[in-house]
Scaffold this active site. Structure first.
Site, PDB file in Angstrom:
ATOM      1  N   LYS A 170       0.842  -1.200   0.000  1.00 28.85           N
ATOM      2  CA  LYS A 170       0.000   0.000   0.000  1.00 28.85           C
ATOM      3  C   LYS A 170       0.873   1.245   0.000  1.00 28.85           C
ATOM      4  O   LYS A 170       0.633   2.191  -0.755  1.00 28.85           O
ATOM      5  CB  LYS A 170      -0.899   0.026   1.244  1.00 28.85           C
ATOM      6  CG  LYS A 170      -2.078  -0.925   1.165  1.00 28.85           C
ATOM      7  CD  LYS A 170      -2.820  -0.981   2.489  1.00 28.85           C
ATOM      8  CE  LYS A 170      -3.950  -1.994   2.397  1.00 28.85           C
ATOM      9  NZ  LYS A 170      -4.548  -2.326   3.691  1.00 28.85           N
ATOM     10  N   GLN A 210      -5.191  -1.346   9.731  1.00 33.30           N
ATOM     11  CA  GLN A 210      -5.135  -2.695   9.156  1.00 33.30           C
ATOM     12  C   GLN A 210      -5.811  -3.703  10.105  1.00 33.30           C
ATOM     13  O   GLN A 210      -5.486  -3.764  11.284  1.00 33.30           O
ATOM     14  CB  GLN A 210      -3.665  -3.086   8.932  1.00 33.30           C
ATOM     15  CG  GLN A 210      -3.470  -4.409   8.229  1.00 33.30           C
ATOM     16  CD  GLN A 210      -3.923  -4.388   6.770  1.00 33.30           C
ATOM     17  OE1 GLN A 210      -3.695  -3.435   6.037  1.00 33.30           O
ATOM     18  NE2 GLN A 210      -4.590  -5.456   6.352  1.00 33.30           N
ATOM     19  N   ASP A 265     -11.510   2.977   4.099  1.00 29.57           N
ATOM     20  CA  ASP A 265     -11.954   1.578   4.028  1.00 29.57           C
ATOM     21  C   ASP A 265     -13.480   1.492   3.946  1.00 29.57           C
ATOM     22  O   ASP A 265     -14.027   0.436   3.622  1.00 29.57           O
ATOM     23  CB  ASP A 265     -11.488   0.816   5.282  1.00 29.57           C
ATOM     24  CG  ASP A 265     -10.396  -0.197   4.970  1.00 29.57           C
ATOM     25  OD1 ASP A 265     -10.206  -0.503   3.769  1.00 29.57           O
ATOM     26  OD2 ASP A 265      -9.743  -0.674   5.911  1.00 29.57           O
TER      27      ASP A 265
END
Ligand code: NDP
Length: 296
Positions: A54, A98, A121
């Site tokens: 990422k 995460q 997200d």
């Protein structure tokens, strides 16, 4: 005859290029550089690889990447404090914590502490509600990537019958909402669904997000249907470790009109859509035009 194989790798490269071009314009015309902060708690090797990827792709797209690696025994209070600092930081437009988090942390609380406008997200309860009511939201990356590929393949999805197998909060449910938003007739199937094969055979668009290796077989697919395989499963085959999807590619690809492979289908689109969401969040924060074709 084999159906058309949708090349997620090429599609993701195109999305990343479009994001990079828009980022360059944003920097030139408005002096704004989008920034993505990724927080990793603990040292799970798979998560570390994912976070590193990422970071690399964020920088390649011309954005700022901020990585925060915290020890596995970090307290929940300390993580929440970091999230609040990132919420207040004007250089950070997207925040991603995460998952999974260590067991001593309340993941829902952590996610719902992120500023919804920076929730790239799309897991914050406000964004879930906005998506569910058809309003402008931050949309979860994996289903957004699936939607982009479906739109590119079909043009309009209006009137098509879609079946999503899987009802998780991160894939199945938002995927179904997005398809409904594009005027599909949507069914969500799950582990208690009766006559799953018959339900699947009714689908013009079949999305598999189950987490069971190759469980959707060719006899469960309507001839000519478009099959999107979200699954990522590691299996041992011929003495080697391999990645396979939730769809049995060999039998499905001869029935489907189009199908995403694993690897190289949905997977690459997820990070590409994370970059797209970060760009979108930055544009919204600064009140400038959002990129076309990179949002729901
Ligand atoms: P979850 O385990 O959270 O959800 C799985 C869903 O599948 C559940 O709703 C479950 O039903 C349903 N299910 C399980 N067994 C069956 C069955 N026999 N018949 C019908 N439905 C069944 O998984 P996720 O949604 O998080 O992930 C799904 C897959 O997608 C995984 O392989 C994961 O690795 C992959 N994934 C890939 C991503 C990517 O970037 N490509 C990103 C995220 C996930 P019930 O609710 O009744 O238990």
């Amino acid at each position: 005859m084999t159906g058309h194989v949708i090349d997620g790798k090429a599609f993701a490269a195109d999305v990343r290029a479009r994001v990079a071009a828009h980022v360059a314009r944003l920097r030139e015309e408005h002096g704004v550089k989008p920034g993505l902060a990724v927080v990793l708690v603990g040292a799970d090797p798979a998560s570390e690889v994912y976070v590193r990827n990422k970071g690399v792709q964020t920088v390649e797209a011309g954005m700022a990447s901020f990585e925060h690696k915290l020890a596995a025994d970090t307290s929940e209070a300390d993580l929440l404090a970091l999230v609040r600092v990132l919420n207040a930081d004007p250089a950070v437009h997207g925040i991603l914590v995460q998952l999974p988090l260590p067991a001593h942390m309340n993941a829902e609380l952590v996610i719902n502490t992120i500023d919804p406008a920076k929730d790239v997200d799309g897991f914050h309860i406000s964004n879930v509600g906005l998506l569910g009511t058809g309003q402008k939201a931050m949309v979860p990356c994996t289903p957004l990537g699936c939607l982009m590929m479906l739109r590119a393949h079909h043009g309009t999805l209006a009137g098509m019958t879609a079946v999503v197998v899987g009802r998780s909060n991160i894939v199945g449910k938002p995927m179904a909402q997005l398809l409904l938003g594009d005027s599909c007739t949507v069914t969500i199937a799950h582990s208690r669904t009766r006559e799953l094969a018959a339900v699947c055979r009714g689908a013009d668009i079949l999305v598999a997000a189950v987490g069971r290796a190759e469980m959707i077989t060719g006899d469960m697919i309507k001839p000519g249907a478009t099959v999107i395989d979200v699954g990522i499963n590691r299996v041992e085959r011929d003495g080697r470790s391999r990645l396979v999807g939730d769809v049995d590619f060999a039998s499905a690809s001869v029935v489907a009109g189009a199908i995403t492979p694993v690897p190289g289908g949905v997977g690459p689109m997820t990070i590409a859509c994370l970059l797209a969401n970060t760009l979108t969040a930055c544009c919204r924060a600064h009140g400038v035009a959002e990129p076309e074709g990179l949002t729901a």
